[in-house]
Design an enzyme around this catalytic site. Structure first.
Site, PDB file in Angstrom:
ATOM      1  N   LYS A 271      39.329  34.603  40.834  1.00  0.00           N
ATOM      2  CA  LYS A 271      39.206  34.000  39.498  1.00  0.00           C
ATOM      3  C   LYS A 271      40.535  33.391  39.048  1.00  0.00           C
ATOM      4  O   LYS A 271      40.572  32.312  38.492  1.00  0.00           O
ATOM      5  CB  LYS A 271      38.766  35.046  38.453  1.00  0.00           C
ATOM      6  CG  LYS A 271      37.456  35.740  38.745  1.00  0.00           C
ATOM      7  CD  LYS A 271      36.909  36.502  37.548  1.00  0.00           C
ATOM      8  CE  LYS A 271      37.869  37.497  36.939  1.00  0.00           C
ATOM      9  NZ  LYS A 271      38.193  38.669  37.777  1.00  0.00           N
TER      10      LYS A 271
ATOM     11  N   ARG B 274      32.733  42.500  29.168  1.00  0.00           N
ATOM     12  CA  ARG B 274      32.627  43.479  30.255  1.00  0.00           C
ATOM     13  C   ARG B 274      31.357  44.317  30.133  1.00  0.00           C
ATOM     14  O   ARG B 274      31.009  45.038  31.056  1.00  0.00           O
ATOM     15  CB  ARG B 274      33.829  44.430  30.238  1.00  0.00           C
ATOM     16  CG  ARG B 274      35.110  43.796  30.712  1.00  0.00           C
ATOM     17  CD  ARG B 274      36.246  44.805  30.618  1.00  0.00           C
ATOM     18  NE  ARG B 274      37.542  44.164  30.754  1.00  0.00           N
ATOM     19  CZ  ARG B 274      38.192  44.014  31.902  1.00  0.00           C
ATOM     20  NH1 ARG B 274      37.662  44.445  33.012  1.00  0.00           N
ATOM     21  NH2 ARG B 274      39.370  43.433  31.935  1.00  0.00           N
TER      22      ARG B 274
ATOM     23  N   ARG C 116      47.997  42.851  50.966  1.00  0.00           N
ATOM     24  CA  ARG C 116      49.017  42.091  50.227  1.00  0.00           C
ATOM     25  C   ARG C 116      50.347  42.831  50.184  1.00  0.00           C
ATOM     26  O   ARG C 116      50.396  44.010  49.866  1.00  0.00           O
ATOM     27  CB  ARG C 116      48.554  41.866  48.772  1.00  0.00           C
ATOM     28  CG  ARG C 116      47.455  40.857  48.642  1.00  0.00           C
ATOM     29  CD  ARG C 116      47.305  40.309  47.234  1.00  0.00           C
ATOM     30  NE  ARG C 116      46.896  41.277  46.236  1.00  0.00           N
ATOM     31  CZ  ARG C 116      46.125  40.971  45.191  1.00  0.00           C
ATOM     32  NH1 ARG C 116      45.683  39.734  45.023  1.00  0.00           N
ATOM     33  NH2 ARG C 116      45.816  41.891  44.292  1.00  0.00           N
TER      34      ARG C 116
ATOM     35  N   ARG D 298      52.156  46.603  45.869  1.00  0.00           N
ATOM     36  CA  ARG D 298      51.952  46.995  44.472  1.00  0.00           C
ATOM     37  C   ARG D 298      51.138  48.278  44.419  1.00  0.00           C
ATOM     38  O   ARG D 298      50.248  48.489  45.227  1.00  0.00           O
ATOM     39  CB  ARG D 298      51.167  45.905  43.726  1.00  0.00           C
ATOM     40  CG  ARG D 298      51.981  44.684  43.413  1.00  0.00           C
ATOM     41  CD  ARG D 298      51.326  43.954  42.252  1.00  0.00           C
ATOM     42  NE  ARG D 298      51.982  42.670  42.034  1.00  0.00           N
ATOM     43  CZ  ARG D 298      51.492  41.511  42.446  1.00  0.00           C
ATOM     44  NH1 ARG D 298      50.347  41.480  43.118  1.00  0.00           N
ATOM     45  NH2 ARG D 298      52.126  40.392  42.205  1.00  0.00           N
TER      46      ARG D 298
ATOM     47  N   ARG E 284      38.569  50.781  40.810  1.00  0.00           N
ATOM     48  CA  ARG E 284      38.398  49.555  40.007  1.00  0.00           C
ATOM     49  C   ARG E 284      37.063  48.879  40.331  1.00  0.00           C
ATOM     50  O   ARG E 284      36.388  48.371  39.440  1.00  0.00           O
ATOM     51  CB  ARG E 284      39.565  48.587  40.269  1.00  0.00           C
ATOM     52  CG  ARG E 284      40.861  49.052  39.622  1.00  0.00           C
ATOM     53  CD  ARG E 284      42.017  48.148  39.988  1.00  0.00           C
ATOM     54  NE  ARG E 284      42.003  46.913  39.228  1.00  0.00           N
ATOM     55  CZ  ARG E 284      42.817  45.889  39.475  1.00  0.00           C
ATOM     56  NH1 ARG E 284      43.703  45.961  40.457  1.00  0.00           N
ATOM     57  NH2 ARG E 284      42.752  44.782  38.757  1.00  0.00           N
TER      58      ARG E 284
END
Length: 246
Positions: A45, A120, A159, A192, A203
């Site tokens: 997004k 949400r 990542r 991270r 999540r």
């Protein structure tokens, strides 16, 4: 008032004024669009929204940023939001919708908006629809960045980042020359805290639980477009343009 506006304009570089004039001329012919972007973390997004924003002259409304800005500016709604936050409470849906309503008065939102991170829940979607109805408008499209959880896990847990420069790498898609080492400085790369499989799992669970009912809600209105978010970004951009031009 006019003279103070003129004084403000005097301090703006000509090139900035011309850029803004050209942007407004280009935008005047664009159709209005009110879009909601839905998708789990890492679905792309953030990559697509600036492209859509520029192409269709929309304002990008990220509710978290807007809340922080309203609190910092001490707007009446911002003061209420801060009171809730200070008590450790969640900011009410009505307050968030009120802050969105305020934002829509800005000239940059004249052609419409991209909402990201809201609604949400179905209750939030209903409140948003009520507010837009009072303005005589409605959501045109909900872009659902559909992607398999396993692909997201590979995307996100691969990542790595060089903290001081912000350079990012990916073990599979954009690996550093030496594993775990920044190409430019030779310093170690870090991951991270949010980019671990455990954090991602929680999540994603929250996303599926809360947000899938929102997609069903908008599907009943026949305004959901399912994107193949696992494809390369340029393919997703082409898909978005196809959906929004139809």
């Amino acid at each position: 008032m006019a003279s103070s506006s003129a004084a403000i304009l005097e301090d703006i570089a000509s090139v900035d004024l011309m850029t803004e004039l050209l942007r407004r001329m280009k935008c005047s012919t664009k159709p209005d669009k009110r879009l909601i972007l839905v998708g789990p973390p890492g679905s792309g997004k953030g990559t697509q929204s600036p492209i859509i924003k520029d192409e269709y002259c929309l304002c990008h409304l990220a509710t978290g940023d807007m809340l922080r800005a309203a609190v910092a500016a001490r707007t009446p709604l911002g003061v209420k939001a801060k009171e809730a936050m200070d008590k450790g409470e969640l900011v009410s849906d009505d307050l968030v919708v009120g802050i969105i309503d305020e934002a829509l008065k800005k000239p940059s939102c004249q052609k419409g908006f991209i909402l990201d991170g809201f609604p949400r829940t179905v209750v939030q979607a209903e409140k948003l629809d009520e507010m837009l109805e009072k303005r005589g408008v409605k959501v045109d499209k909900v872009l659902n960045f559909a992607i398999d959880d396993a692909i997201l896990e590979e995307r996100i847990t691969g990542r790595w980042i060089h903290p001081s420069s912000g350079r990012t790498y990916h073990t599979k898609f954009a690996p550093p020359k030496v594993p775990g080492i920044d190409d430019v400085t030779g310093e170690p790369l870090i991951q991270r805290k949010d980019d671990t499989a455990a954090v991602l799992k929680s999540r994603l669970e929250a996303f599926h639980r809360q947000t899938e009912p929102v997609i069903d809600y908008y599907s009943k209105k026949s305004i959901v477009a399912n994107l193949h978010a696992e494809k390369p970004p340029t393919d997703v951009t082409a898909e978005v343009q196809k959906v929004l031009s139809s």
